[in-house]
Write an enzyme that holds these catalytic residues in place. Sequence first.
Site, PDB file in Angstrom:
ATOM      1  N   HIS A 205     -33.767 -33.010  13.840  1.00  0.00           N
ATOM      2  CA  HIS A 205     -34.460 -33.820  14.869  1.00  0.00           C
ATOM      3  C   HIS A 205     -34.255 -35.324  14.618  1.00  0.00           C
ATOM      4  O   HIS A 205     -35.068 -36.144  15.050  1.00  0.00           O
ATOM      5  CB  HIS A 205     -35.990 -33.568  14.873  1.00  0.00           C
ATOM      6  CG  HIS A 205     -36.402 -32.182  15.260  1.00  0.00           C
ATOM      7  ND1 HIS A 205     -37.451 -31.536  14.647  1.00  0.00           N
ATOM      8  CD2 HIS A 205     -35.932 -31.339  16.187  1.00  0.00           C
ATOM      9  CE1 HIS A 205     -37.612 -30.341  15.180  1.00  0.00           C
ATOM     10  NE2 HIS A 205     -36.684 -30.192  16.124  1.00  0.00           N
TER      11      HIS A 205
ATOM     12  N   ASP B 162     -46.549 -20.405  22.457  1.00  0.00           N
ATOM     13  CA  ASP B 162     -46.746 -21.569  23.324  1.00  0.00           C
ATOM     14  C   ASP B 162     -48.138 -22.160  23.089  1.00  0.00           C
ATOM     15  O   ASP B 162     -49.151 -21.476  23.262  1.00  0.00           O
ATOM     16  CB  ASP B 162     -46.591 -21.122  24.789  1.00  0.00           C
ATOM     17  CG  ASP B 162     -46.536 -22.310  25.726  1.00  0.00           C
ATOM     18  OD1 ASP B 162     -47.369 -23.231  25.585  1.00  0.00           O
ATOM     19  OD2 ASP B 162     -45.664 -22.313  26.611  1.00  0.00           O
ATOM     20  N   MET B 163     -48.178 -23.431  22.700  1.00  0.00           N
ATOM     21  CA  MET B 163     -49.453 -24.062  22.355  1.00  0.00           C
ATOM     22  C   MET B 163     -50.469 -24.008  23.500  1.00  0.00           C
ATOM     23  O   MET B 163     -51.669 -23.896  23.268  1.00  0.00           O
ATOM     24  CB  MET B 163     -49.185 -25.513  21.911  1.00  0.00           C
ATOM     25  CG  MET B 163     -50.365 -26.259  21.387  1.00  0.00           C
ATOM     26  SD  MET B 163     -51.413 -25.354  20.215  1.00  0.00           S
ATOM     27  CE  MET B 163     -50.384 -25.214  18.779  1.00  0.00           C
ATOM     28  N   ARG B 164     -49.990 -24.068  24.752  1.00  0.00           N
ATOM     29  CA  ARG B 164     -50.926 -23.990  25.891  1.00  0.00           C
ATOM     30  C   ARG B 164     -51.689 -22.670  25.866  1.00  0.00           C
ATOM     31  O   ARG B 164     -52.909 -22.626  26.034  1.00  0.00           O
ATOM     32  CB  ARG B 164     -50.173 -24.089  27.224  1.00  0.00           C
ATOM     33  CG  ARG B 164     -49.700 -25.489  27.514  1.00  0.00           C
ATOM     34  CD  ARG B 164     -48.668 -25.496  28.589  1.00  0.00           C
ATOM     35  NE  ARG B 164     -47.390 -24.939  28.108  1.00  0.00           N
ATOM     36  CZ  ARG B 164     -46.213 -25.198  28.637  1.00  0.00           C
ATOM     37  NH1 ARG B 164     -46.142 -25.958  29.697  1.00  0.00           N
ATOM     38  NH2 ARG B 164     -45.112 -24.694  28.142  1.00  0.00           N
TER      39      ARG B 164
ATOM     40  N   ARG C 173     -41.151 -19.922  13.865  1.00  0.00           N
ATOM     41  CA  ARG C 173     -40.645 -20.056  12.486  1.00  0.00           C
ATOM     42  C   ARG C 173     -41.800 -20.222  11.512  1.00  0.00           C
ATOM     43  O   ARG C 173     -42.782 -20.903  11.819  1.00  0.00           O
ATOM     44  CB  ARG C 173     -39.728 -21.279  12.368  1.00  0.00           C
ATOM     45  CG  ARG C 173     -38.458 -21.151  13.148  1.00  0.00           C
ATOM     46  CD  ARG C 173     -37.603 -22.406  13.031  1.00  0.00           C
ATOM     47  NE  ARG C 173     -37.046 -22.724  14.334  1.00  0.00           N
ATOM     48  CZ  ARG C 173     -36.594 -23.918  14.698  1.00  0.00           C
ATOM     49  NH1 ARG C 173     -36.632 -24.927  13.854  1.00  0.00           N
ATOM     50  NH2 ARG C 173     -36.111 -24.116  15.905  1.00  0.00           N
TER      51      ARG C 173
ATOM     52  N   ASN D 192     -25.470 -30.979  25.557  1.00  0.00           N
ATOM     53  CA  ASN D 192     -26.128 -30.296  24.432  1.00  0.00           C
ATOM     54  C   ASN D 192     -25.815 -28.808  24.586  1.00  0.00           C
ATOM     55  O   ASN D 192     -26.453 -28.111  25.371  1.00  0.00           O
ATOM     56  CB  ASN D 192     -27.637 -30.562  24.498  1.00  0.00           C
ATOM     57  CG  ASN D 192     -28.381 -29.897  23.357  1.00  0.00           C
ATOM     58  OD1 ASN D 192     -27.793 -29.177  22.539  1.00  0.00           O
ATOM     59  ND2 ASN D 192     -29.677 -30.124  23.303  1.00  0.00           N
TER      60      ASN D 192
ATOM     61  N   LYS E  27     -27.138 -27.918  28.215  1.00  0.00           N
ATOM     62  CA  LYS E  27     -27.871 -28.895  29.027  1.00  0.00           C
ATOM     63  C   LYS E  27     -27.004 -30.135  29.168  1.00  0.00           C
ATOM     64  O   LYS E  27     -26.229 -30.451  28.252  1.00  0.00           O
ATOM     65  CB  LYS E  27     -29.182 -29.281  28.332  1.00  0.00           C
ATOM     66  CG  LYS E  27     -30.207 -28.170  28.336  1.00  0.00           C
ATOM     67  CD  LYS E  27     -31.539 -28.698  27.837  1.00  0.00           C
ATOM     68  CE  LYS E  27     -32.229 -27.673  26.983  1.00  0.00           C
ATOM     69  NZ  LYS E  27     -32.882 -28.163  25.816  1.00  0.00           N
TER      70      LYS E  27
ATOM     71  N   ARG F 254     -24.431 -33.505  21.381  1.00  0.00           N
ATOM     72  CA  ARG F 254     -25.388 -33.312  20.292  1.00  0.00           C
ATOM     73  C   ARG F 254     -24.802 -32.289  19.318  1.00  0.00           C
ATOM     74  O   ARG F 254     -24.340 -31.225  19.743  1.00  0.00           O
ATOM     75  CB  ARG F 254     -26.696 -32.786  20.848  1.00  0.00           C
ATOM     76  CG  ARG F 254     -27.654 -32.420  19.747  1.00  0.00           C
ATOM     77  CD  ARG F 254     -28.850 -31.707  20.291  1.00  0.00           C
ATOM     78  NE  ARG F 254     -29.754 -31.389  19.198  1.00  0.00           N
ATOM     79  CZ  ARG F 254     -30.439 -30.259  19.096  1.00  0.00           C
ATOM     80  NH1 ARG F 254     -30.320 -29.333  20.019  1.00  0.00           N
ATOM     81  NH2 ARG F 254     -31.231 -30.050  18.081  1.00  0.00           N
TER      82      ARG F 254
ATOM     83  N   GLU G   1     -33.750 -38.020  23.284  1.00  0.00           N
ATOM     84  CA  GLU G   1     -32.564 -37.828  22.447  1.00  0.00           C
ATOM     85  C   GLU G   1     -31.284 -38.082  23.247  1.00  0.00           C
ATOM     86  O   GLU G   1     -30.315 -38.602  22.721  1.00  0.00           O
ATOM     87  CB  GLU G   1     -32.570 -36.403  21.873  1.00  0.00           C
ATOM     88  CG  GLU G   1     -33.671 -36.223  20.841  1.00  0.00           C
ATOM     89  CD  GLU G   1     -34.083 -34.770  20.647  1.00  0.00           C
ATOM     90  OE1 GLU G   1     -34.780 -34.229  21.521  1.00  0.00           O
ATOM     91  OE2 GLU G   1     -33.716 -34.183  19.622  1.00  0.00           O
TER      92      GLU G   1
ATOM     93  N   GLY H 207     -42.539 -29.711  18.727  1.00  0.00           N
ATOM     94  CA  GLY H 207     -42.134 -28.959  19.919  1.00  0.00           C
ATOM     95  C   GLY H 207     -42.104 -27.495  19.524  1.00  0.00           C
ATOM     96  O   GLY H 207     -42.891 -27.058  18.686  1.00  0.00           O
TER      97      GLY H 207
HETATM   98  P1  AMP Z   1     -39.965 -28.749  23.088  1.00  0.00           P
HETATM   99  O1  AMP Z   1     -39.362 -27.873  22.036  1.00  0.00           O
HETATM  100  O2  AMP Z   1     -40.129 -30.170  22.650  1.00  0.00           O
HETATM  101  O3  AMP Z   1     -39.321 -28.617  24.427  1.00  0.00           O
HETATM  102  O4  AMP Z   1     -41.466 -28.206  23.281  1.00  0.00           O
HETATM  103  C1  AMP Z   1     -41.742 -26.973  23.891  1.00  0.00           C
HETATM  104  C2  AMP Z   1     -43.172 -26.574  23.619  1.00  0.00           C
HETATM  105  O5  AMP Z   1     -44.087 -27.576  24.088  1.00  0.00           O
HETATM  106  C3  AMP Z   1     -43.614 -25.328  24.357  1.00  0.00           C
HETATM  107  O6  AMP Z   1     -43.328 -24.166  23.627  1.00  0.00           O
HETATM  108  C4  AMP Z   1     -45.118 -25.493  24.476  1.00  0.00           C
HETATM  109  O7  AMP Z   1     -45.744 -24.858  23.386  1.00  0.00           O
HETATM  110  C5  AMP Z   1     -45.343 -26.992  24.295  1.00  0.00           C
HETATM  111  N1  AMP Z   1     -45.987 -27.603  25.459  1.00  0.00           N
HETATM  112  C6  AMP Z   1     -45.440 -27.969  26.630  1.00  0.00           C
HETATM  113  N2  AMP Z   1     -46.387 -28.478  27.459  1.00  0.00           N
HETATM  114  C7  AMP Z   1     -47.557 -28.421  26.800  1.00  0.00           C
HETATM  115  C8  AMP Z   1     -48.915 -28.775  27.111  1.00  0.00           C
HETATM  116  N3  AMP Z   1     -49.251 -29.304  28.279  1.00  0.00           N
HETATM  117  N4  AMP Z   1     -49.845 -28.561  26.159  1.00  0.00           N
HETATM  118  C9  AMP Z   1     -49.527 -28.022  24.977  1.00  0.00           C
HETATM  119  N5  AMP Z   1     -48.280 -27.672  24.623  1.00  0.00           N
HETATM  120  C10 AMP Z   1     -47.307 -27.868  25.516  1.00  0.00           C
END
Ligand code: AMP
Length: 402
Positions: free
Chosen positions: A180, A283-285, A241, A7, A14, A91, A385, A210
Amino acid sequence: MKILVVNAGSSSLKYQLYDMNDESVLAKGRVERIGMDTAILVHEPTDKPELKEVSEILDHNVAIKKVVDCLVHPEHGVISSISEVEAVGHRVVQGGDLYSESVLVTPEVKAGITSLFDLAPLHNPAHMMGISACEINMPGVPQVVVFDTAFHATMPEKVFMYPLPLRLYKKHKVRRYGFHGTSHFYVSHVAAQFLDKPLEDTKIITAHIGNGGSVTAVMGGKSFDTSMGMTPLEGLMMGTRSGDIDPAIIPFVMGKEGIGPMEANFMLNKHSGLQAISGGSSDMREIVEGMEKGDKGCKLAYEMYEYRIRKQIGAYVAAMNGVDAIVFTAGVGENSAVLRLSILEQLSWMGVDVDPELNKIRSGEPRLITKEGSRVKVLVIPTNEELVIARDTHEIVKKSHK
Ligand code: AMP
């Protein structure tokens, strides 16, 4: 057959090496900061110690050469010679309306991917660099491309057309493509196995949430509609975005702020979404943590994000005249129990009976999070994926040998 999945992004790459006899991953890794003298390579063999290296990696060709060296490394390698790799799967983000399925790389296919640079200026040129680098470092090894857009090729015309002057479609291919696709395909097909119905009769909504996010309405195993459009900017609010906004905002803001189209595009892609509303984090966390501490920006960002996903799911129930299952996947979808609960508690009207305890479990395996008897099942399915790319590559290369 051993297959390398690549990718390639503009400054990162990656990879995963699969043994297709049992679909096991022999090694995976990544190269970051390609183009710099402090590029980072992380190689993680499944049964051997990890290798981490900082060095000058000026282009994708050098990056792939380093990957090859790692794969055959005396201490960290997993194969004795690169000739054991029988195919490479790549990809590719944008296949436009040229490709509705994965294909073997030929000079015509390379020209096709190149002709789509305009539609995916950040992605397709990087994928081509990855393909060329593999051709140079693994001469004669067949390569396959798997498109993010391909799964959505089944969207009907009424779904993929924009209500814009027709010449824009005819001259410039302005239409919805969706992204996606490999992930939506994978998780919807795993989900179908949880349903007591033939695939042709299933209605599944997949939420790939994500850093980027999209929701897809999958009818009878095929994509019927998806929230991303001509580019991955349409649809949901995302990490950085904007997702859907009134299009008239763009010329208005360009005039008021004195910015050009490139800056406007950058603002919508990199300085909007969760990051803009929370006042810093995408970042959702961190958003959830901020919200729990009483941060107003984080709370608003969370509420807008959740609301837009829920509204999209509701729209697809209407689009398909029903739904059997909803699937959550990707970084946020797989990991944020809090967000899933917020969404699902407000879908009880349509027969979603979420089990808050099951929702909290983390297993890394596909699992149901609704109570027995819930009219609509909800699943959390880790996306894969790379496995889809490896499987497609395997099939296509096997056929080409016949
Ligand atoms: P992805 O693009 O699928 O790799 O997702 C990345 C995003 O997943 C990161 O920016 C985080 O906001 C979110 N993420 C990862 N771990 C957690 C978690 N334990 N709780 C909430 N969001 C998470």
